[in-house]
Design an enzyme around this catalytic site. Structure first.
Site, PDB file in Angstrom:
ATOM      1  N   GLU A   1       2.561 -16.528 -16.487  1.00 49.71           N
ATOM      2  CA  GLU A   1       3.246 -17.749 -16.098  1.00 49.71           C
ATOM      3  C   GLU A   1       4.517 -17.951 -16.895  1.00 49.71           C
ATOM      4  O   GLU A   1       4.690 -17.389 -17.976  1.00 49.71           O
ATOM      5  CB  GLU A   1       2.351 -18.989 -16.270  1.00 49.71           C
ATOM      6  CG  GLU A   1       2.179 -19.468 -17.705  1.00 49.71           C
ATOM      7  CD  GLU A   1       1.147 -18.716 -18.487  1.00 49.71           C
ATOM      8  OE1 GLU A   1       1.415 -18.431 -19.687  1.00 49.71           O
ATOM      9  OE2 GLU A   1       0.078 -18.405 -17.941  1.00 49.71           O
TER      10      GLU A   1
ATOM     11  N   THR B   1      -5.624 -18.130 -13.436  1.00 44.10           N
ATOM     12  CA  THR B   1      -6.888 -18.493 -14.079  1.00 44.10           C
ATOM     13  C   THR B   1      -6.711 -18.795 -15.562  1.00 44.10           C
ATOM     14  O   THR B   1      -7.686 -19.136 -16.236  1.00 44.10           O
ATOM     15  CB  THR B   1      -7.919 -17.355 -13.940  1.00 44.10           C
ATOM     16  OG1 THR B   1      -7.408 -16.183 -14.569  1.00 44.10           O
ATOM     17  CG2 THR B   1      -8.209 -17.055 -12.483  1.00 44.10           C
ATOM     18  N   ALA B   2      -5.485 -18.675 -16.080  1.00 42.15           N
ATOM     19  CA  ALA B   2      -5.250 -18.849 -17.509  1.00 42.15           C
ATOM     20  C   ALA B   2      -4.745 -20.269 -17.785  1.00 42.15           C
ATOM     21  O   ALA B   2      -5.418 -21.246 -17.499  1.00 42.15           O
ATOM     22  CB  ALA B   2      -4.279 -17.773 -17.994  1.00 42.15           C
ATOM     23  N   TYR B   3      -3.556 -20.396 -18.360  1.00 40.97           N
ATOM     24  CA  TYR B   3      -2.998 -21.711 -18.713  1.00 40.97           C
ATOM     25  C   TYR B   3      -2.939 -22.625 -17.492  1.00 40.97           C
ATOM     26  O   TYR B   3      -3.234 -23.826 -17.566  1.00 40.97           O
ATOM     27  CB  TYR B   3      -1.613 -21.495 -19.317  1.00 40.97           C
ATOM     28  CG  TYR B   3      -0.972 -22.695 -19.976  1.00 40.97           C
ATOM     29  CD1 TYR B   3      -1.665 -23.882 -20.182  1.00 40.97           C
ATOM     30  CD2 TYR B   3       0.340 -22.630 -20.434  1.00 40.97           C
ATOM     31  CE1 TYR B   3      -1.067 -24.968 -20.794  1.00 40.97           C
ATOM     32  CE2 TYR B   3       0.954 -23.703 -21.058  1.00 40.97           C
ATOM     33  CZ  TYR B   3       0.238 -24.866 -21.234  1.00 40.97           C
ATOM     34  OH  TYR B   3       0.849 -25.934 -21.842  1.00 40.97           O
ATOM     35  N   ASN B   4      -2.571 -22.074 -16.351  1.00 44.60           N
ATOM     36  CA  ASN B   4      -2.474 -22.845 -15.124  1.00 44.60           C
ATOM     37  C   ASN B   4      -3.791 -23.545 -14.789  1.00 44.60           C
ATOM     38  O   ASN B   4      -3.825 -24.734 -14.454  1.00 44.60           O
ATOM     39  CB  ASN B   4      -2.058 -21.918 -13.976  1.00 44.60           C
ATOM     40  CG  ASN B   4      -2.128 -22.591 -12.622  1.00 44.60           C
ATOM     41  OD1 ASN B   4      -1.311 -23.439 -12.293  1.00 44.60           O
ATOM     42  ND2 ASN B   4      -3.109 -22.200 -11.816  1.00 44.60           N
TER      43      ASN B   4
ATOM     44  N   ASP C   1      -6.539  -9.651 -23.745  1.00 40.61           N
ATOM     45  CA  ASP C   1      -5.534  -9.961 -22.725  1.00 40.61           C
ATOM     46  C   ASP C   1      -4.134 -10.089 -23.322  1.00 40.61           C
ATOM     47  O   ASP C   1      -3.148  -9.695 -22.696  1.00 40.61           O
ATOM     48  CB  ASP C   1      -5.903 -11.258 -22.008  1.00 40.61           C
ATOM     49  CG  ASP C   1      -6.957 -11.038 -20.938  1.00 40.61           C
ATOM     50  OD1 ASP C   1      -7.290  -9.874 -20.650  1.00 40.61           O
ATOM     51  OD2 ASP C   1      -7.459 -12.034 -20.376  1.00 40.61           O
TER      52      ASP C   1
ATOM     53  N   ASP D   1       4.474 -33.677 -20.084  1.00 40.02           N
ATOM     54  CA  ASP D   1       4.528 -32.825 -21.274  1.00 40.02           C
ATOM     55  C   ASP D   1       5.209 -31.509 -20.957  1.00 40.02           C
ATOM     56  O   ASP D   1       5.712 -30.830 -21.850  1.00 40.02           O
ATOM     57  CB  ASP D   1       3.118 -32.554 -21.799  1.00 40.02           C
ATOM     58  CG  ASP D   1       2.556 -33.713 -22.601  1.00 40.02           C
ATOM     59  OD1 ASP D   1       3.285 -34.697 -22.831  1.00 40.02           O
ATOM     60  OD2 ASP D   1       1.376 -33.642 -22.993  1.00 40.02           O
TER      61      ASP D   1
ATOM     62  N   SER E   1      -6.266 -24.231 -16.850  1.00 43.96           N
ATOM     63  CA  SER E   1      -6.541 -25.224 -17.887  1.00 43.96           C
ATOM     64  C   SER E   1      -5.753 -26.510 -17.650  1.00 43.96           C
ATOM     65  O   SER E   1      -6.196 -27.594 -18.039  1.00 43.96           O
ATOM     66  CB  SER E   1      -6.197 -24.661 -19.271  1.00 43.96           C
ATOM     67  OG  SER E   1      -7.011 -23.553 -19.579  1.00 43.96           O
TER      68      SER E   1
ATOM     69  N   ALA F   1       0.180 -32.648 -17.879  1.00 44.26           N
ATOM     70  CA  ALA F   1       0.068 -34.052 -18.292  1.00 44.26           C
ATOM     71  C   ALA F   1       1.177 -34.898 -17.678  1.00 44.26           C
ATOM     72  O   ALA F   1       1.941 -35.566 -18.386  1.00 44.26           O
ATOM     73  CB  ALA F   1       0.048 -34.170 -19.809  1.00 44.26           C
TER      74      ALA F   1
END
Length: 256
Positions: free
Chosen positions: A116, A156-159, A45, A145, A161, A180
């Site tokens: 993102e 579906t990626a960093y978002n 990816d 943070d 998580s 956070a």
């Protein structure tokens, strides 16, 4: 697409991807991206995102094959029936985000993001952000943070998580997700119309420096970042019918 499409193969430096590049070009030949009908990206990816940033302006459809660690945006690698797969593939049209980051030095950096745009604290101290939507302050102070704005393809990626929502393709929605968050307590972010202009203003940036990242391009010591869906750029990804992107995004919401 022509019956015998001109294919431009691009590959990551990984040995497996380079071996696949040699095997596929021996069969199908090799064309320059600016003289091709379709791009075939070999890697993971991360390499797919690099390919979109480098060649997205050509307007070519991109068919990826997984030869890396993560392959959410890729098809399975096979060295046979490639032309038949290209003709049978389903298209997913993606519209990236456009980031404009302003630094403390007064500079301005603009970049596209297919997954993102994120802002993150640079030191041990939490970031203090003010959230503007379409020119109106919606959140006076977000202590966190960081925060991110994600496209449906990138949701579906960093978002995800960061406990953000997964967005269906074609929903014309983007996700604003805190990372956070400390104040306001339990604020989980917002779903926004895709044409919303999001501005994240950094409060007390000298004491609490913040960086902004569009996919992999990082800009440090920012004072504000403006994010909006690109009005001009789209990219088309091609997927095998049994592994189309819409089905993958749906599966992410039901598979543990």
């Amino acid at each position: 697409m022509p019956a015998s499409p001109r294919i431009a193969f691009v590959a990551s430096p990984a040995p497996e991807a380079q071996a696949a590049l040699s095997a596929l070009t021996a069969v199908h030949g090799q064309h320059r991206p600016d003289a091709a009908d379709v791009l075939c990206a070999l890697g993971g990816d991360g390499f797919m995102l690099q390919t979109l940033h480098r060649h997205g302006g050509l307007g070519l459809p991109v068919f990826g094959m997984k030869l890396g660690t993560v392959g959410f945006l890729m098809n399975q690698y096979r060295d046979d029936d490639l032309v038949a797969r290209l003709h049978a593939a389903e298209a997913a049209v993606l519209r990236p985000l456009e980031m404009t980051a302003t630094t403390e030095a007064g500079g301005s950096v603009t970049s596209l993001a297919y997954n993102e745009v994120s802002v993150l604290r640079q030191t041990r101290q939490a970031a203090h952000l003010r959230v503007h939507l379409n020119g109106q302050v919606r959140l006076d102070e977000l202590i966190c943070d960081g925060a991110l704005v994600a496209t449906p393809a990138g949701s579906t990626a960093y978002n995800f998580s960061a406990h953000g929502p997964i967005l269906p393709l074609g929903s014309s929605v983007i996700a604003l997700t805190p990372i956070a968050a400390f104040r306001p307590r339990r604020w989980r972010g917002a779903l926004l119309r895709a044409d919303t202009e999001v501005k994240l203003e950094v409060l007390d940036g000298f004491k609490r420096p913040v960086s902004a990242t569009a996919d992999s391009l990082e800009v440090r010591d920012i004072v504000e970042v403006t994010i909006r869906e690109s009005r001009e750029r789209t990219v088309t990804l091609l997927f095998d019918r049994e592994h189309n992107l819409e089905e993958r995004i749906l599966n992410e919401q039901f598979l543990s």
